[in-house]
Design an enzyme around this catalytic site. Structure first.
Site, PDB file in Angstrom:
ATOM      1  CG  HIS A 121      -2.167   0.850   1.022  1.00  0.00           C
ATOM      2  ND1 HIS A 121      -3.465   0.394   1.175  1.00  0.00           N
ATOM      3  CD2 HIS A 121      -2.283   2.155   0.691  1.00  0.00           C
ATOM      4  CE1 HIS A 121      -4.322   1.388   0.958  1.00  0.00           C
ATOM      5  NE2 HIS A 121      -3.635   2.460   0.656  1.00  0.00           N
ATOM      6  CD  GLU A 166      -6.601   3.118  -4.690  1.00  0.00           C
ATOM      7  OE1 GLU A 166      -5.895   4.127  -4.552  1.00  0.00           O
ATOM      8  OE2 GLU A 166      -7.823   3.132  -4.480  1.00  0.00           O
ATOM      9  CG  ASN A 294      -9.776   0.430  -3.287  1.00  0.00           C
ATOM     10  OD1 ASN A 294     -10.292  -0.539  -2.744  1.00  0.00           O
ATOM     11  ND2 ASN A 294      -8.496   0.716  -3.157  1.00  0.00           N
ATOM     12  CE1 TYR A 296     -11.359   5.261  -2.110  1.00  0.00           C
ATOM     13  CE2 TYR A 296     -12.410   6.544  -0.373  1.00  0.00           C
ATOM     14  CZ  TYR A 296     -11.524   5.558  -0.777  1.00  0.00           C
ATOM     15  OH  TYR A 296     -10.807   4.876   0.165  1.00  0.00           O
ATOM     16  CD  GLU A 353      -8.766   2.059  -0.156  1.00  0.00           C
ATOM     17  OE1 GLU A 353      -8.924   3.230  -0.533  1.00  0.00           O
ATOM     18  OE2 GLU A 353      -7.657   1.482  -0.168  1.00  0.00           O
TER      19      GLU A 353
HETATM   20  O1  LIG Z   1      -8.066   9.160  -0.398  1.00  0.00           O
HETATM   21  C1  LIG Z   1      -8.680   8.235   0.441  1.00  0.00           C
HETATM   22  C2  LIG Z   1      -8.066   6.851   0.220  1.00  0.00           C
HETATM   23  C3  LIG Z   1      -6.612   6.752   0.688  1.00  0.00           C
HETATM   24  O2  LIG Z   1      -6.505   7.151   2.049  1.00  0.00           O
HETATM   25  C4  LIG Z   1      -6.168   5.281   0.506  1.00  0.00           C
HETATM   26  O3  LIG Z   1      -4.879   5.029   1.054  1.00  0.00           O
HETATM   27  C5  LIG Z   1      -6.130   4.937  -0.974  1.00  0.00           C
HETATM   28  O4  LIG Z   1      -6.147   3.529  -1.191  1.00  0.00           O
HETATM   29  C6  LIG Z   1      -7.240   5.618  -1.739  1.00  0.00           C
HETATM   30  N1  LIG Z   1      -7.491   5.527  -3.045  1.00  0.00           N
HETATM   31  C7  LIG Z   1      -8.480   6.386  -3.357  1.00  0.00           C
HETATM   32  C8  LIG Z   1      -8.994   6.625  -4.729  1.00  0.00           C
HETATM   33  C9  LIG Z   1      -7.823   7.010  -5.652  1.00  0.00           C
HETATM   34  C10 LIG Z   1      -7.189   8.290  -5.208  1.00  0.00           C
HETATM   35  C11 LIG Z   1      -6.242   8.263  -4.189  1.00  0.00           C
HETATM   36  C12 LIG Z   1      -5.638   9.450  -3.760  1.00  0.00           C
HETATM   37  C13 LIG Z   1      -5.967  10.651  -4.383  1.00  0.00           C
HETATM   38  C14 LIG Z   1      -6.913  10.663  -5.387  1.00  0.00           C
HETATM   39  C15 LIG Z   1      -7.525   9.479  -5.806  1.00  0.00           C
HETATM   40  C16 LIG Z   1      -8.859   7.021  -2.201  1.00  0.00           C
HETATM   41  N2  LIG Z   1      -8.093   6.519  -1.205  1.00  0.00           N
END
Ligand SMILES: OC[C@@H]1[C@@H](O)[C@H](O)[C@@H](O)c2[nH]c(CCc3ccccc3)c[n+]21
Length: 447
Positions: A121, A166, A294, A296, A353
């Site tokens: 990670h 990722e 994952n 978001y 995630e």
């Molecule tokens: O940003 C929230 C989380 C991170 O804290 C995790 O470590 C990571 O796996 C993760 N991936 C994503 C989506 C991809 C992304 C990451 C960071 C910045 C923009 C997009 C969001 N997040």
């Protein structure tokens, strides 16, 4: 409103990652990672934050496991810090590092929580970066050796494994866009790295099979949905190209044994097609047991010549946003899951995630993060829609258990269902923690 109900056998969990929560960056023999170097280079991380202390979970993991136990989850996703095991990336093993993860895994098992372990990670040992990092194919073999060591050490205790978190972020966000460690901006470097990451994934899976390790293994690509601004073919094509950067580029090699032609064309145009050696694609495309997804956010996109690599520009049409300024777009979660099933078949899926950034603070001992509750409700509803459409969802893990080090944003951006005061390290369960606890207990919620 509607009752949204989930199957009894579905796993419910929460996720974290080593560099974001552990702290103890210089303790018990841990070696430096690229994030130690990157975060301590002025200008890279907001407020000059770094992971020296983070949530101090290295020392407070027993308290964290109790928080998970009260939450009622049955799976916890964490990552192992490669430089805590191999301080120089290869060679000498740091026994105290191994011991920490035995302590954590034993604590989880004793409390009826299944460990789901991410091997990588983002915290590459700096010693390997000094030898070229993921651009150097030797790092691929170093990763396979590290993975083998961990498999042997934890076989029978850890039964759910994720190789790489990722690969798009590790390659493109970190070596082309450049906002994450090590912070380069070179497309050919990034595509070569994306290939080496998939190769590293494949070699680790091969070791897993050779060692006959008990359990299942997959990887955890990041996804995003791009909704065409109009029904014009140029908008649809632009969005498909844009999604190809996250999805087809990282799924086709694993599930079809080849890179998507339309993406190779995009990279080729910039002289950045990756260097592929004979046998690589066979290693990359060997069978895996599940895929971690994952998700978001999603965006609306439309065609714009030379706007970016994909002649795509994102259009803000006023969707509500989180405190990370990401659109709240639950529809995209449903659509991306159906796209993956349609294109790659009925693979078992863990949502490894999903979560939202809301920077609510503690007031009178409480954190009223209604925005996060609403986000989780909307996205779990989309998840149920995907399940009712035939997507094989095995589990859902919220990002994140704790507020933690949010990479280039430092501690300013909070994703936890548990608040962490980074001065005192005091944990405070947020309203979303109690909502999630009730949902996990019941297996349903009222939208
Ligand atoms: O940003 C929230 C989380 C991170 O804290 C995790 O470590 C990571 O796996 C993760 N991936 C994503 C989506 C991809 C992304 C990451 C960071 C910045 C923009 C997009 C969001 N997040």
């Amino acid at each position: 409103m509607a009752i949204i109900e989930f199957p009894k056998e579905m796993k419910w969990g929460a996720a974290t990652a080593a560099y974001q929560i552990e702290g103890a960056a210089l303790e018990d023999g841990r070696g430096l990672s690229i994030w130690d170097t990157f975060s301590k280079t002025p200008g890279n991380v907001l407020n000059g934050d770094n992971g020296d202390v983070a949530c101090d979970s290295y020392h407070r993991y027993k308290e964290d496991v109790q928080i998970m136990k009260e939450l009622g989850i049955n799976v916890y996703r964490f990552s192992i810090s490669w430089p805590r095991i191999f301080p120089a990336g290869t060679g000498e093993i740091n026994q105290k590092g191994l011991q920490y993860y035995h302590n954590l895994v034993d604590e989880l098992l004793e409390n009826g929580i299944e460990p789901m372990c991410t091997l990588y990670h983002w915290d590459l040992p700096q010693a390997l970066q000094d030898q070229g990092g993921w651009e150097n194919r030797k790092t691929v073999d170093a990763f396979a050796d590290y993975a083998e060591q961990i498999f042997k050490e934890f076989d029978g205790k850890i039964k759910k494994w994720i190789t790489i978190n990722e690969p798009w972020c590790v390659s493109f966000l970190s070596n082309f866009i450049g906002i994450h460690a090590p912070g380069f901006q070179n497309l050919k470097l990034a595509t070569d790295i994306s290939h080496h990451l998939l190769l590293a994934h494949g070699k680790a899976v091969a070791r897993f099979r050779d060692l006959k390790v008990e359990g299942s293994i997959g990887y955890a690509p990041n996804t995003e949905w791009l909704e065409p601004f109009s029904s014009k073919q140029e908008d649809i094509d632009a969005c498909n190209r844009g999604m190809g950067w996250f999805i087809e580029w990282f799924f086709d090699p694993v599930f079809k044994g080849q890179y998507p032609h339309f993406m190779l064309e995009v990279f080729d145009k910039h002289g950045a097609a990756p260097a592929i050696q004979a046998g690589d694609m066979e290693i990359i495309s060997q069978k895996i047991d599940f895929v971690g997804i994952n998700y978001y956010t999603g965006s609306v996109g439309r065609y714009k010549k030379d706007a970016d690599l994909f002649d795509l520009e994102k259009v803000d049409i006023g969707y509500e946003k989180t405190d990370f300024d990401w659109n709240i777009y639950p529809e995209g979660f449903y659509k991306v899951l159906l796209k993956i099933k349609d294109q790659y078949g009925d693979i078992p899926v863990y949502i490894t995630e999903n979560g939202a950034c809301y920077n609510d603070e503690v007031e009178n001992g409480r954190v009223k993060d209604q925005g996060r509750i609403d986000y989780l409700k909307q996205h779990l509803t989309s998840l149920k829609r995907a399940m009712d459409s035939g997507v094989q969802i095995k589990g859902y893990l919220a990002w994140s258990l704790l507020d933690n080090f949010e990479w280039a944003e430092g501690y300013h951006k909070r994703f936890g269902i548990v608040h962490v005061d980074f001065n005192t390290l005091k944990r405070t369960k947020k309203d979303s923690y109690y909502w999630y606890k009730q949902t996990v207990k019941n297996g349903w919620f009222d939208m």
